[in-house]
Design an enzyme around this catalytic site. Sequence first.
Site, PDB file in Angstrom:
ATOM      1  CG  PHE A   3      -1.849   1.240   1.183  1.00  0.00           C
ATOM      2  CD1 PHE A   3      -3.005   1.217   0.411  1.00  0.00           C
ATOM      3  CD2 PHE A   3      -1.544   2.401   1.877  1.00  0.00           C
ATOM      4  CE1 PHE A   3      -3.837   2.334   0.340  1.00  0.00           C
ATOM      5  CE2 PHE A   3      -2.374   3.525   1.803  1.00  0.00           C
ATOM      6  CZ  PHE A   3      -3.523   3.480   1.039  1.00  0.00           C
ATOM      7  CG  ASP A  44       5.814   3.640   1.607  1.00  0.00           C
ATOM      8  OD1 ASP A  44       5.875   4.285   2.664  1.00  0.00           O
ATOM      9  OD2 ASP A  44       4.772   3.537   0.925  1.00  0.00           O
ATOM     10  CE  LYS A  64       0.182   5.785   7.706  1.00  0.00           C
ATOM     11  NZ  LYS A  64      -1.219   6.011   8.014  1.00  0.00           N
TER      12      LYS A  64
HETATM   13  C1  LIG Z   1       3.218   2.482   3.738  1.00  0.00           C
HETATM   14  C2  LIG Z   1       2.320   3.622   3.381  1.00  0.00           C
HETATM   15  N1  LIG Z   1       2.619   4.402   2.342  1.00  0.00           N
HETATM   16  C3  LIG Z   1       1.841   5.438   1.987  1.00  0.00           C
HETATM   17  C4  LIG Z   1       0.701   5.732   2.679  1.00  0.00           C
HETATM   18  C5  LIG Z   1      -0.155   6.889   2.240  1.00  0.00           C
HETATM   19  O1  LIG Z   1       0.008   7.942   3.113  1.00  0.00           O
HETATM   20  P1  LIG Z   1      -1.004   9.194   3.065  1.00  0.00           P
HETATM   21  O2  LIG Z   1      -2.328   8.678   3.528  1.00  0.00           O
HETATM   22  O3  LIG Z   1      -0.383  10.191   4.000  1.00  0.00           O
HETATM   23  O4  LIG Z   1      -1.042   9.674   1.669  1.00  0.00           O
HETATM   24  C6  LIG Z   1       0.337   4.945   3.772  1.00  0.00           C
HETATM   25  C7  LIG Z   1      -0.895   5.229   4.520  1.00  0.00           C
HETATM   26  O5  LIG Z   1      -1.433   4.411   5.215  1.00  0.00           O
HETATM   27  C8  LIG Z   1       1.168   3.857   4.138  1.00  0.00           C
HETATM   28  O6  LIG Z   1       0.865   3.072   5.163  1.00  0.00           O
END
Ligand SMILES: Cc1ncc(COP(=O)(O)O)c(C=O)c1O
Length: 395
Positions: A134, A219, A248
């Site tokens: 994700f 990520d 986050k």
């Molecule tokens: C691993 C990861 N990458 C990207 C995101 C996306 O982040 P945002 O909601 O701040 O766009 C999330 C959100 O849960 C995530 O867990």
Amino acid sequence: MNVFEKTENFVMKTYNRFSVNFVKGEGCWLYDDKDKKYLDMLAGIAVCNLGHCHPTVSDAICEQARKLIHVSNLFHIETQAELAELICKNSFGEKVFFCNSGAEANEGAIKLARRYGTEKNPEKYEIVAFRQSFHGRTMAAVSITGQGKYNEGFGPMLRGVKFAEFNNLDSVKEVVSDKTAGIIVEPIQGEGGIVPADKDFLLGLRKIADEIDAILIFDEVQTGIGRTGKLFAYQHYGIEPDVMTLAKALGNGVPIGAIVAKGKAADVLKPGLHASTFGGNPLATRAGIEVIKIVSDEEFLKEVERKGKYLAKKLEELKGEFSEIINFVRGKGLMLGAVCKIPCSDIVKLALEKGLIINCTAGNVLRFVPPLVITEDEIDYGIKILKEVLKEHAS
Ligand SMILES: Cc1ncc(COP(=O)(O)O)c(C=O)c1O
């Protein structure tokens, strides 16, 4: 109209919300509009790592808000420069680009990898991502997210994205080539069900990326900022990516994202190639400075590791007691999942009614990402509620 009616009438229905209206937060506790208190073991989904309204962060934001909230990136921004330095000094990073969210950080990282690749060869633009990953909800982010439900019905996805099996290097070898510009991976798949990457898998990805001259992107939007017991999860593995994305918990609730890069990736994005109006503004980066200063402390991180082990032990005990519901426990630090044998959304709902906030990811995984400042007593409190819920659920 109350908040529930107003939301119903005026807010796009992109979320299935619980009928709770939180009005106050302190540490690991949230209070609703009837002054009922809840133990928050979700922390706004791994955002409020220092707990709600941490006094140092809140004071800094208030002070900054009175001094200077925003100027454009046409000018130098002291807090931005300081946060970039702090991140680099505490990581592999050499250069940082600031944005506002995780998806946006991943968008930028993909652009960076593609720019790096296509400057060498116009055909070198492919991105390798993983099934069950994700990476966010923008078009590029859903294009590299390996779960159909996030991209179905949105028309053609980004071209040149190939998916491999997580924790399976053979499957990666099948899809990489000289056309691969970047490989993006979560050190622990969060939304995919708290699935940690094997050390050998990440070491193998590093080797493959080097062999084909691709940008290796971690990520760390969910795993970063102390969540796993290290400031960044890559620090568990003895290797470094070329790029790491953050968001986050970096602002403890103030929206901020970042792309951290080194070596061949550090200077790819030149003037005019990438930008963000709000990215790195004084308010958000001031919050980030306070967060990194607190979380990068070795003693703080040791405590996260210790409390993570304590919570994992308590969850293992619950597994022993409710083996018909909980299959196994996995994760690192204070990013833990209890993998259930049944769908677990009802468990989450019952827990909420009893004053415990957790959530369900991947359909059957109870996710625990509490504020890193949680105490053993608070963990015991949460486990006690969970035990009651599981008892009711089992009977
Ligand atoms: C691993 C990861 N990458 C990207 C995101 C996306 O982040 P945002 O909601 O701040 O766009 C999330 C959100 O849960 C995530 O867990």
